[in-house]
Design an enzyme around this catalytic site. Structure first.
Site, mmCIF file in Angstrom:
data_model
loop_
_atom_site.group_PDB
_atom_site.id
_atom_site.type_symbol
_atom_site.label_atom_id
_atom_site.label_comp_id
_atom_site.label_asym_id
_atom_site.label_seq_id
_atom_site.Cartn_x
_atom_site.Cartn_y
_atom_site.Cartn_z
ATOM 1 N N GLU A 238 -58.936 -12.011 9.684
ATOM 2 C CA GLU A 238 -59.351 -11.854 11.032
ATOM 3 C C GLU A 238 -61.160 -11.440 11.186
ATOM 4 O OE1 GLU A 238 -55.290 -10.836 13.133
ATOM 5 O OE2 GLU A 238 -56.817 -9.151 13.405
ATOM 6 N N CYS A 272 -64.952 -7.320 18.055
ATOM 7 C CA CYS A 272 -64.881 -8.715 17.418
ATOM 8 C C CYS A 272 -64.763 -9.884 18.594
ATOM 9 C CB CYS A 272 -63.715 -8.936 16.530
ATOM 10 S SG CYS A 272 -62.100 -8.625 17.379
#
Ligand code: NAD
Length: 466
Positions: A238, A272
């Site tokens: 990720e 993110c």
């Protein structure tokens, strides 16, 4: 003497604590411990594993204030945002717990009764699900409860042992998570914290682990993929993003400006899925910019332990140079600096909220992850131009479109290679939906049922009785 890592408070630059680091031998020993006990954990009743996870859920709520204070001290995350992160984990736990029994249950997908014909006995086809074994979870510091919990909670429920390496910038929180899990009934050898920086992470990857679940930057993600490749183990990454948003000419400008300012600056832009680039249709550009600037000027920068603070310091000192360089590069190439662009005059790793306009894609601020309180806003003449610019990135985490026409938004978003697509919202994660990236944003998915099956391997059972 063992090596230590120094935990520094980003708001004051004071040393909080020195923590001993796990060297290669310590990591190997921790792996051995987990390997020994994991089969017993896999054989334990899912109901018992659920009970421990639900106790962890209770403790998170009970201790939210002290856990939030610890997180704020080592990352500089504003205290209200630290509390919100911790108190949002129970909803994710609920999703995992509600679905655990169903995901673990074998599926009988075919049945043929015995026939009178010779040699034609009963046939049953069943899909069984086995845990992966001992998995490594190498984590990031920006949302340790979210990004860690998305991995270790379903991994444990599915019967795996977890070697958990928190980021070196959220080490104390990693230790607190481990203590809470152990107090909740998760055996100490089933969830083991592994403490240190990248070197310790690399040592963890040298162990014969059965899966690697990583959250962090694209640069480190590549190294993880290379180290994991010869092992042929489940590898999930990720990674970062350069998440764009487009404001259509028919958008509710006030809603878009408030939503996107929060999306860009929440947690100081260190998410993110933070909004990193904004494209605004020329018809609403001036109106949008005015509303956006009004919201940004309303953000309070200050002591992260103060409940009124919206913007604290950035969590890592080197990022200050990355941000300053992006601003200098943009201004040198013709951007207009509407606010910020420098460090405020105070101790701590602060960077003033920064808005750049007249930007273009030759500038690093529109190409490389900023991961801080800096945003570029670009005027566009059409949906086509916005779509083309949004596509101009190797990343593919999220994208957002603000406007009143759902079909128009879905048509634009459908042309982008992203794991999440937002209409009139952004910077949002749901336990019911897969969290995944495409391109340089990563491999595999957490959350949703996909994020539970990822901790299992299917086995095809062909069962005949004569
Ligand atoms: P990072 O890549 O610097 O570090 C991540 C982890 O990897 C840390 O625990 C670190 O110690 C470890 N590590 C470093 N080098 C290693 C090596 N050679 N071998 C093994 N482990 C190693 O990232 P960060 O600064 O902690 O996090 C910020 C990045 O994470 C940003 O790019 C952000 O976008 C991304 N992120 C992505 C998601 C997502 O869900 N996609 C969520 C949060 C953060």
């Amino acid at each position: 003497m063992a090596d230590v890592l120094s935990v520094i408070n980003p708001a004051t630059e004071a040393l909080i604590q020195e923590v001993p680091v796990d060297d290669g031998a310590a990591v190997a020993q921790k792996f051995k411990q987990a390997k020994q006990v994991q089969p017993g954990w896999a054989a334990s009743s899912p109901a018992d594993r659920i009970k421990s996870v639900l106790r962890f859920r209770e403790l998170l709520i009970e201790r939210a204030d002290s856990l939030a204070a610890l997180l704020t001290s080592e990352t500089g995350k504003p205290i209200t945002q630290a509390r919100s992160e911790i108190l949002a984990v129970p909803a994710r736990i609920d999703f995992f717990v509600e679905n655990a029994a169903q995901v673990l249950a074998p599926d009988r997908v075919y049945y043929e009764p015995a026939s009178a014909l010779p040699g034609m006995g009963m046939l049953e086809e069943v899909i069984g699900y086995d845990p992966l074994g001992v998995v490594a979870n190498i984590s990031a510091w920006n949302y340790p409860y979210f990004v860690g919990g998305n991995v270790f909670i379903p991994a444990l429920l599915m019967g795996n042992a977890v070697l958990y390496k928190p980021s070196e910038f959220a080490t104390l929180t990693g230790g607190a998570i481990a203590s809470l899990l152990h107090e909740s009934g998760i055996p100490k050898d089933i969830f083991i914290p592994v403490i240190g920086s990248g070197l310790t992470g690399a040592a963890l990857l040298e162990q014969p682990i059965d899966g690697i679940f990583f959250t962090g930057s694209y640069a480190t993600g590549q190294k993880i993929a290379v180290a994991a490749a010869p092992k042929l183990i489940r590898t999930q990454l990720e990674l970062g993003g350069k998440d764009p948003a487009y404001v259509c000419p028919d958008a509710d400008v006030a809603v878009a400006a408030a939503g996107l300012a929060d999306g860009a600056f929440y947690n100081n832009g260190q998410s993110c899925c933070a909004i990193e680039r904004i494209y605004v249709h020329t018809d609403v550009y001036d109106e949008f910019l005015a509303a956006f600037m009004e919201t940004v000027r309303g953000f309070t920068l200050g002591d992260p332990t103060d409940a009124a603070t919206y913007l604290g310091p950035v969590s890592r000192k080197p990022q200050l140079d990355v941000l300053a360089n992006q601003v200098a590069d943009a201004v040198a190439k013709g951007a207009t600096l509407l606010c910020g662009g420098e460090r405020p005059d105070r101790p701590g790793w602060y960077f003033a909220p920064t808005v750049l306009t007249e930007v273009n894609h030759t500038m690093t601020v529109m190409q490389e992850e900023s991961f801080g309180p800096v945003i570029g806003i670009q005027r566009v003449a059409s949906d086509e131009e916005a779509t083309k610019l949004m596509q101009d990135t190797p990343y593919g985490l999220t994208a957002a479109v603000y406007g009143t026409d759902r079909d128009r938004a879905v048509a634009i978003l459908g042309q982008l290679k992203t794991g999440s697509a937002y209409w009139n919202c952004c910077d949002r994660v749901s336990p019911r939906l897969p969290w995944s990236g495409r391109g340089h944003s990563g491999l595999g998915a957490t959350l949703s049922l996909a994020g539970m099956y990822t901790f299992l391997q299917p086995r095809a059972w062909h069962l005949r009785r004569f």
